[in-house]
Scaffold this motif. Structure first.
Motif, PDB file in Angstrom:
ATOM      1  N   VAL A 136      43.381  41.534  37.676  1.00  0.00           N
ATOM      2  CA  VAL A 136      43.446  40.700  38.883  1.00  0.00           C
ATOM      3  C   VAL A 136      42.119  39.966  39.083  1.00  0.00           C
ATOM      4  O   VAL A 136      42.097  38.767  39.398  1.00  0.00           O
ATOM      5  CB  VAL A 136      43.777  41.556  40.125  1.00  0.00           C
ATOM      6  CG1 VAL A 136      43.636  40.730  41.406  1.00  0.00           C
ATOM      7  CG2 VAL A 136      45.200  42.098  40.026  1.00  0.00           C
ATOM      8  N   ILE A 137      41.010  40.670  38.878  1.00  0.00           N
ATOM      9  CA  ILE A 137      39.695  40.028  39.008  1.00  0.00           C
ATOM     10  C   ILE A 137      39.513  38.958  37.938  1.00  0.00           C
ATOM     11  O   ILE A 137      38.975  37.881  38.205  1.00  0.00           O
ATOM     12  CB  ILE A 137      38.567  41.083  38.928  1.00  0.00           C
ATOM     13  CG1 ILE A 137      38.637  42.016  40.149  1.00  0.00           C
ATOM     14  CG2 ILE A 137      37.193  40.412  38.870  1.00  0.00           C
ATOM     15  CD1 ILE A 137      37.640  43.149  40.122  1.00  0.00           C
ATOM     16  N   LEU A 138      39.986  39.236  36.731  1.00  0.00           N
ATOM     17  CA  LEU A 138      39.916  38.242  35.660  1.00  0.00           C
ATOM     18  C   LEU A 138      40.736  37.010  36.005  1.00  0.00           C
ATOM     19  O   LEU A 138      40.307  35.873  35.774  1.00  0.00           O
ATOM     20  CB  LEU A 138      40.405  38.851  34.347  1.00  0.00           C
ATOM     21  CG  LEU A 138      40.393  37.927  33.118  1.00  0.00           C
ATOM     22  CD1 LEU A 138      38.980  37.433  32.833  1.00  0.00           C
ATOM     23  CD2 LEU A 138      40.974  38.639  31.909  1.00  0.00           C
ATOM     24  N   LEU A 139      41.920  37.217  36.589  1.00  0.00           N
ATOM     25  CA  LEU A 139      42.759  36.091  37.003  1.00  0.00           C
ATOM     26  C   LEU A 139      42.050  35.265  38.071  1.00  0.00           C
ATOM     27  O   LEU A 139      42.056  34.035  38.027  1.00  0.00           O
ATOM     28  CB  LEU A 139      44.093  36.621  37.542  1.00  0.00           C
ATOM     29  CG  LEU A 139      45.078  35.576  38.080  1.00  0.00           C
ATOM     30  CD1 LEU A 139      45.504  34.624  36.976  1.00  0.00           C
ATOM     31  CD2 LEU A 139      46.296  36.256  38.690  1.00  0.00           C
ATOM     32  N   GLY A 140      41.435  35.949  39.045  1.00  0.00           N
ATOM     33  CA  GLY A 140      40.693  35.242  40.087  1.00  0.00           C
ATOM     34  C   GLY A 140      39.561  34.410  39.528  1.00  0.00           C
ATOM     35  O   GLY A 140      39.231  33.347  40.060  1.00  0.00           O
ATOM     36  N   LEU A 141      38.984  34.877  38.445  1.00  0.00           N
ATOM     37  CA  LEU A 141      37.904  34.129  37.775  1.00  0.00           C
ATOM     38  C   LEU A 141      38.457  32.918  37.022  1.00  0.00           C
ATOM     39  O   LEU A 141      37.916  31.810  37.103  1.00  0.00           O
ATOM     40  CB  LEU A 141      37.172  35.067  36.814  1.00  0.00           C
ATOM     41  CG  LEU A 141      35.912  34.548  36.133  1.00  0.00           C
ATOM     42  CD1 LEU A 141      34.788  34.362  37.143  1.00  0.00           C
ATOM     43  CD2 LEU A 141      35.476  35.521  35.037  1.00  0.00           C
TER      44      LEU A 141
END
Length: 318
Positions: A136-141
């Motif tokens: 999820v954090i990677l997607l947000g990035l």
């Protein structure tokens, strides 16, 4: 501002590459979390040197017979959590997992009934949240790619959109949050209901947890995209920070019993989200301190991103 958000969302949806993460990767991660919750029992690998009969009456241990002492590198690589050898009939424990872990093993060797793993039980919901955190954090990035592209001509875009600088940056933040939160929560809740998972966490509670995680992911992505130049640098450094902090937080598993590493991990916002989920699963009274910490960290990142971008725009203007 609403029209700007709609425009950004349209660009994101049309870039199908970015939809792979929530639509394809997230279900795979959830399945993995369910599998490891129900089918995988994590054991402590303990090497025993020689033909000594060490009686470990516990399912926590995987005893491995060794002919000779192993090099320190095997302990560092986590091949063995500990190695037990005997000198003058006395058991000696060699480990890098800290004094507390060593002391417990010594007591077990001497016949005491000690539990190695302490703390609350981590169930299906905590595993799901822990496993999807990094993605999820990677997607947000990744979704801030359009913000990075816009920064080259952000002044013109603001003028043409007839909105303030703050509104324009905030539009990107809201768009990334929407594209991170909605697909992730829909797939997570769908998996819970369709597979009839006994998570001990309600759908509304799981939705709230994913919402906080999406807020963190969106704030982190905005900060990294504001600080760094170049899409490759943003992806590489942001991804590296994401992996390291998520691992330290123990989102997948506890990587060490070392006090320093545990202290560093406890600082990470990912750890607070995981602890909140574990508390829910174990029927603890709700304490929103963990969640408030994540929200505070997220707002600090957002404010820093606004200030950095404002400084850069003024600098370029002169």
């Amino acid at each position: 501002m609403i029209n700007v958000i709609k425009g950004i969302l349209y660009r994101m949806i049309n870039s199908k590459t970015y939809l792979i993460m929530p639509i394809v990767i997230t279900p795979i991660v959830i399945v993995a979390a369910i599998y490891f919750s129900s089918s995988f029992v994590e054991k402590v690998n303990v090497g025993v040197v020689g033909n000594n009969n060490v009686n470990f009456n516990s399912e926590e241990f995987n005893i491995i017979k060794l002919e000779n002492k192993v090099p320190l590198s095997d302990l560092v690589k986590n091949k063995y959590e500990a190695v037990i050898y005997f000198e003058n009939g006395k058991a000696e424990v060699n480990t890098i997992k800290g004094d507390d872990f060593k002391s417990k093993l010594e007591k077990i060797v001497n016949g005491e009934n000690i539990t190695i793993k302490s703390g609350e039980k981590r169930g299906v919901a905590a595993n799901i949240v822990g496993y999807i955190t990094m993605f999820v954090i990677l997607l947000g990035l990744m979704l801030y790619r359009f913000f990075f592209d816009d920064k080259k001509g952000i002044a013109k875009r603001i003028i043409s959109a007839n909105i303030s600088y703050e509104q324009y940056v905030f539009s990107h933040f809201i768009s990334v949050f929407i594209m991170t939160f909605i697909p992730t929560v829909l797939i997570t809740i769908l998996a819970k209901e369709v597979l009839n998972l006994d998570t001990r966490v309600t759908g509304s509670e799981l939705t709230f947890i994913v919402l906080i995680l999406s807020l963190l992911a969106s704030a982190f992505g905005l900060l990294i995209s504001s600080v760094l130049k170049g899409e490759e640098n943003i992806s590489m450094l942001g991804g590296m920070i994401n992996v390291i902090t998520t691992l330290l937080a123990g989102s997948f598993f506890t990587i060490s019993n070392n006090n320093l590493i545990n202290t560093l991990g406890s600082i990470m916002p990912q750890k607070h989200i995981l602890d909140f989920t574990i508390a829910l699963e174990n029927g603890k009274g709700l304490s929103y301190i963990d969640i408030l910490n994540v929200i505070l960290i997220s707002f600090i990142m957002i404010i820093c991103a606004f200030l950095i971008n404002k400084y850069k725009i003024r600098k370029y203007a002169h």
